[in-house]
Design a protein around this motif. Structure first.
Motif, PDB file in Angstrom:
ATOM      1  N   ALA A  75      -7.600  14.913   3.596  1.00 40.65           N
ATOM      2  CA  ALA A  75      -7.022  14.274   4.778  1.00 40.65           C
ATOM      3  C   ALA A  75      -6.779  12.790   4.568  1.00 40.65           C
ATOM      4  CB  ALA A  75      -7.954  14.472   5.977  1.00 40.65           C
ATOM      5  N   SER A  76      -7.444  12.203   3.596  1.00 38.42           N
ATOM      6  CA  SER A  76      -7.378  10.755   3.398  1.00 38.42           C
ATOM      7  C   SER A  76      -5.972  10.269   3.085  1.00 38.42           C
ATOM      8  CB  SER A  76      -8.327  10.334   2.270  1.00 38.42           C
ATOM      9  OG  SER A  76      -9.651  10.690   2.578  1.00 38.42           O
ATOM     10  N   PHE A  77      -5.198  11.097   2.386  1.00 37.56           N
ATOM     11  CA  PHE A  77      -3.844  10.671   2.015  1.00 37.56           C
ATOM     12  C   PHE A  77      -3.003  10.386   3.258  1.00 37.56           C
ATOM     13  CE2 PHE A  77       0.634  11.701   1.420  1.00 37.56           C
ATOM     14  CZ  PHE A  77       0.976  10.817   0.419  1.00 37.56           C
ATOM     15  N   TRP A  78      -2.945  11.347   4.184  1.00 36.75           N
ATOM     16  CA  TRP A  78      -2.061  11.155   5.336  1.00 36.75           C
ATOM     17  C   TRP A  78      -2.634  10.131   6.312  1.00 36.75           C
ATOM     18  CZ3 TRP A  78       2.706  11.526   5.109  1.00 36.75           C
ATOM     19  CH2 TRP A  78       3.510  11.543   6.260  1.00 36.75           C
ATOM     20  N   ILE A  79      -3.935   9.997   6.356  1.00 28.54           N
ATOM     21  CA  ILE A  79      -4.534   8.941   7.176  1.00 28.54           C
ATOM     22  C   ILE A  79      -4.081   7.580   6.663  1.00 28.54           C
ATOM     23  CG2 ILE A  79      -6.720   7.804   7.773  1.00 28.54           C
ATOM     24  CD1 ILE A  79      -7.977  10.607   7.872  1.00 28.54           C
ATOM     25  N   ALA A  80      -4.150   7.385   5.357  1.00 28.69           N
ATOM     26  CA  ALA A  80      -3.734   6.103   4.774  1.00 28.69           C
ATOM     27  C   ALA A  80      -2.242   5.869   4.976  1.00 28.69           C
ATOM     28  CB  ALA A  80      -4.087   6.064   3.292  1.00 28.69           C
ATOM     29  N   ALA A  81      -1.433   6.914   4.769  1.00 28.65           N
ATOM     30  CA  ALA A  81       0.015   6.766   4.925  1.00 28.65           C
ATOM     31  C   ALA A  81       0.376   6.407   6.361  1.00 28.65           C
ATOM     32  CB  ALA A  81       0.709   8.064   4.511  1.00 28.65           C
ATOM     33  N   THR A  82      -0.248   7.088   7.321  1.00 26.31           N
ATOM     34  CA  THR A  82       0.048   6.827   8.728  1.00 26.31           C
ATOM     35  C   THR A  82      -0.427   5.438   9.139  1.00 26.31           C
ATOM     36  OG1 THR A  82      -0.149   9.194   9.166  1.00 26.31           O
ATOM     37  CG2 THR A  82      -0.224   7.729  11.070  1.00 26.31           C
ATOM     38  N   VAL A 107       0.841  -1.202   0.000  1.00 20.24           N
ATOM     39  CA  VAL A 107       0.000   0.000   0.000  1.00 20.24           C
ATOM     40  C   VAL A 107       0.875   1.251   0.000  1.00 20.24           C
ATOM     41  CG1 VAL A 107      -1.610   1.365   1.391  1.00 20.24           C
ATOM     42  CG2 VAL A 107      -2.025  -1.087   1.036  1.00 20.24           C
ATOM     43  N   THR A 108       1.883   1.277   0.848  1.00 20.33           N
ATOM     44  CA  THR A 108       2.798   2.424   0.897  1.00 20.33           C
ATOM     45  C   THR A 108       3.488   2.642  -0.447  1.00 20.33           C
ATOM     46  OG1 THR A 108       3.198   2.150   3.272  1.00 20.33           O
ATOM     47  CG2 THR A 108       4.873   3.347   2.013  1.00 20.33           C
ATOM     48  N   ALA A 109       3.922   1.545  -1.065  1.00 25.51           N
ATOM     49  CA  ALA A 109       4.639   1.636  -2.341  1.00 25.51           C
ATOM     50  C   ALA A 109       3.754   2.181  -3.457  1.00 25.51           C
ATOM     51  CB  ALA A 109       5.187   0.263  -2.722  1.00 25.51           C
ATOM     52  N   TRP A 110       2.445   2.000  -3.339  1.00 24.95           N
ATOM     53  CA  TRP A 110       1.504   2.590  -4.302  1.00 24.95           C
ATOM     54  C   TRP A 110       1.143   4.021  -3.907  1.00 24.95           C
ATOM     55  CZ3 TRP A 110      -3.446   3.743  -2.316  1.00 24.95           C
ATOM     56  CH2 TRP A 110      -4.296   4.410  -3.222  1.00 24.95           C
ATOM     57  N   LEU A 111       0.931   4.250  -2.628  1.00 28.11           N
ATOM     58  CA  LEU A 111       0.364   5.507  -2.156  1.00 28.11           C
ATOM     59  C   LEU A 111       1.278   6.705  -2.405  1.00 28.11           C
ATOM     60  CD1 LEU A 111      -1.969   6.852  -0.514  1.00 28.11           C
ATOM     61  CD2 LEU A 111      -0.614   6.375   1.545  1.00 28.11           C
ATOM     62  N   PHE A 112       2.558   6.579  -2.059  1.00 29.62           N
ATOM     63  CA  PHE A 112       3.431   7.748  -2.141  1.00 29.62           C
ATOM     64  C   PHE A 112       3.726   8.184  -3.574  1.00 29.62           C
ATOM     65  CE2 PHE A 112       3.895   7.149   2.374  1.00 29.62           C
ATOM     66  CZ  PHE A 112       4.048   8.456   2.839  1.00 29.62           C
ATOM     67  N   PRO A 113       4.036   7.280  -4.497  1.00 32.90           N
ATOM     68  CA  PRO A 113       4.189   7.775  -5.879  1.00 32.90           C
ATOM     69  C   PRO A 113       2.890   8.304  -6.470  1.00 32.90           C
ATOM     70  CG  PRO A 113       4.473   5.391  -5.777  1.00 32.90           C
ATOM     71  CD  PRO A 113       4.466   5.883  -4.369  1.00 32.90           C
ATOM     72  N   THR A 114       1.751   7.777  -6.021  1.00 31.76           N
ATOM     73  CA  THR A 114       0.472   8.352  -6.447  1.00 31.76           C
ATOM     74  C   THR A 114       0.364   9.790  -5.957  1.00 31.76           C
ATOM     75  OG1 THR A 114      -0.633   6.201  -6.463  1.00 31.76           O
ATOM     76  CG2 THR A 114      -2.047   8.140  -6.248  1.00 31.76           C
ATOM     77  N   GLY A 115       0.763  10.030  -4.724  1.00 32.38           N
ATOM     78  CA  GLY A 115       0.712  11.375  -4.151  1.00 32.38           C
ATOM     79  C   GLY A 115       1.682  12.355  -4.772  1.00 32.38           C
TER      80      GLY A 115
END
Length: 345
Positions: A270-277, A157-165
Motif C-alpha cells: 500500500a505504501s506506493f499509492w500512499i506516497a504517490a497520492t 518525489v513523484t519523478a523518482w517514485l513512478f519509474p521506480t514502480g
C-alpha cells in the motif's frame, strides 16, 4: 456492481457523450477489469477504464474519474497515431493489454477491431513479450536517469517514485498480466510466488523502501494522508492530469481501499499509492493553497523518512541503486517467460 453492468454503463456513456467529440475514432475498455468475467463483482476501490481514441497526433487531457449511472468511470483520451498499427500496440507494455481481449465499446470505422484482432493473435508470442519488457525497462531507466533538483520537493518525489514502480510492471508484463497502477506491487508479488521466485520480492520492495515497514506505521501514514487529501480536495482549482484522483468521489480509492489493503496485511504494498497520492496532493496545495503546505508537511516528511528519502542526495542514490538493479530485474523477467506455459515461440 457486476462487471457486466459497469461495462454497459461505460458503453452507454460512450454512445451518449464520448462519441460526440471531434475526430472520434472509437473507444475500448482497458485496465485491471478488462479481463474479468461479466458476472464478477467490481472490486471495491476499482473503476472502469475507458479509452477514447481520437484522430491526430495528440489528444486532449483525460477526463479522469467520474460517476456515471452509479459506476465509477475513468476516461482517458488517446491519439490514433499511438495505436495505428498492431506492431506499435504489441510493443507497448501499457497499450497491448487493452487489446488482448475484445473490449471495444465503439468502432465506427472498424479500425480498432483490426488492431485488436492482430494484437490478440500475437500477444503471447515470446518476441512481443520481450519487446514489451524492454519497453518497460527503458521507461524505468529513462525516468530514473533524470535528475531535476530545481523542481519542488513533491515533484522530485513523484519523478523518482513512478519509474521506480515500473519495476513491478516489468514483472507483470513478463507474466502477461495487466500493468495495474495502484495494486502493482501486490500483483507482482502474486506473479513471483506463482513462478517460484518469492525470494526476489523483497528485492523489489527495497527499491521502493517499504520492505521493512510495519503495518501500524503504514496505517499511521494513511491517517496523515487523509488529512492532506481532504485539504487538497477542498482547495483544488488548478487542473492537473490527475485532478480527478483527488476528489471526494475518488476518496474511497485513495483512502478506504488503501486501508483495506493495509489491514489485510499488505501494508508494504500500500505504501506506493500512499506516497504517490501524497505527492499529488502536495502539488495541488502548492498551486492552490500554499499556506497549507507547511502545517501539513510533517506528515509527508514522516512517510518519506520511513522510505529512506530525506534529501535530493537520497533520491539520486536510490535512483542509481535501482538503475543498477535493472539487469537483475531483466533476468527475473526472462525466468518468468521461460517458465510460463502461456508464452509461445
Amino acid at each position: 456492481m457486476r462487471i457486466g453492468d459497469a461495462r454497459r454503463l461505460a458503453a452507454e456513456w460512450v454512445r451518449e457523450q464520448g462519441a460526440s467529440g471531434e475526430g472520434f475514432v472509437g473507444a475500448y475498455l482497458g485496465g485491471s477489469t478488462a479481463s474479468m468475467p461479466e458476472e464478477a463483482e467490481l472490486p471495491a476501490g476499482s473503476d472502469i477504464d475507458v479509452f477514447v481514441v481520437l484522430e491526430g497526433e495528440a489528444a486532449p487531457p483525460k477526463l479522469g474519474k467520474f460517476i456515471y449511472g452509479g459506476a465509477l468511470l475513468e476516461v482517458t483520451h488517446l491519439p490514433w497515431s499511438e495505436l495505428d498499427s498492431a506492431e506499435k500496440v504489441l510493443g507497448s507494455y501499457h497499450l497491448a493489454g487493452g487489446f488482448r481481449h475484445d473490449r471495444i465499446l465503439a468502432d465506427p470505422s472498424g479500425r480498432l477491431g483490426v488492431i485488436q484482432r492482430e494484437t490478440a493473435r500475437s500477444f503471447q508470442d515470446r518476441f512481443w513479450v520481450e519487446r514489451r519488457c524492454r519497453d518497460a525497462l527503458q521507461r524505468a531507466k529513462d525516468g530514473l536517469s533524470r535528475a531535476e533538483p530545481e523542481l519542488p520537493w513533491h515533484d522530485r518525489v513523484t519523478a523518482w517514485l513512478f519509474p521506480t514502480g515500473v519495476a513491478a510492471h516489468v514483472i507483470l508484463t513478463a507474466a502477461l498480466r495487466n500493468p495495474t497502477i495502484r495494486m502493482r506491487y501486490l500483483a507482482a508479488r502474486g506473479v513471483l510466488e506463482q513462478y517460484g521466485l518469492s525470494g526476489c520480492y523483497d528485492e523489489l520492495l527495497q527499491q521502493l523502501g517499504s520492505a521493512k515497514l510495519r503495518q501500524a506505521r503504514v496505517e499511521h501514514h494513511l491517517a496523515g494522508l487523509s488529512r492532506t487529501f481532504d485539504a487538497a480536495a477542498a482547495a483544488a482549482r488548478t487542473p492537473f492530469f490527475f485532478s480527478s484522483d483527488i476528489t471526494p468521489e475518488a476518496r474511497p480509492i485513495a483512502i478506504q481501499a488503501s486501508l483495506e489493503l493495509i489491514r489485510s496485511g499488505n501494508h508494504r504494498e500500500a505504501s506506493f499509492w500512499i506516497a504517490a497520492t501524497y505527492a499529488r496532493c502536495r502539488k495541488i496545495l502548492y498551486a492552490d493553497a500554499p499556506e497549507l503546505l507547511k502545517p501539513l508537511a510533517p506528515d509527508f516528511d514522516e512517510l518519506m523518512d520511513d522510505l529512506g528519502i530525506r534529501s535530493q542526495a537520497d533520491l539520486e542514490r536510490r535512483a542509481q541503486r535501482t538503475l543498477a538493479y535493472l539487469p537483475r530485474l531483466e533476468e527475473i523477467a526472462a525466468t518468468i517467460m521461460e517458465r510460463s506455459p502461456d508464452i509461445s515461440g
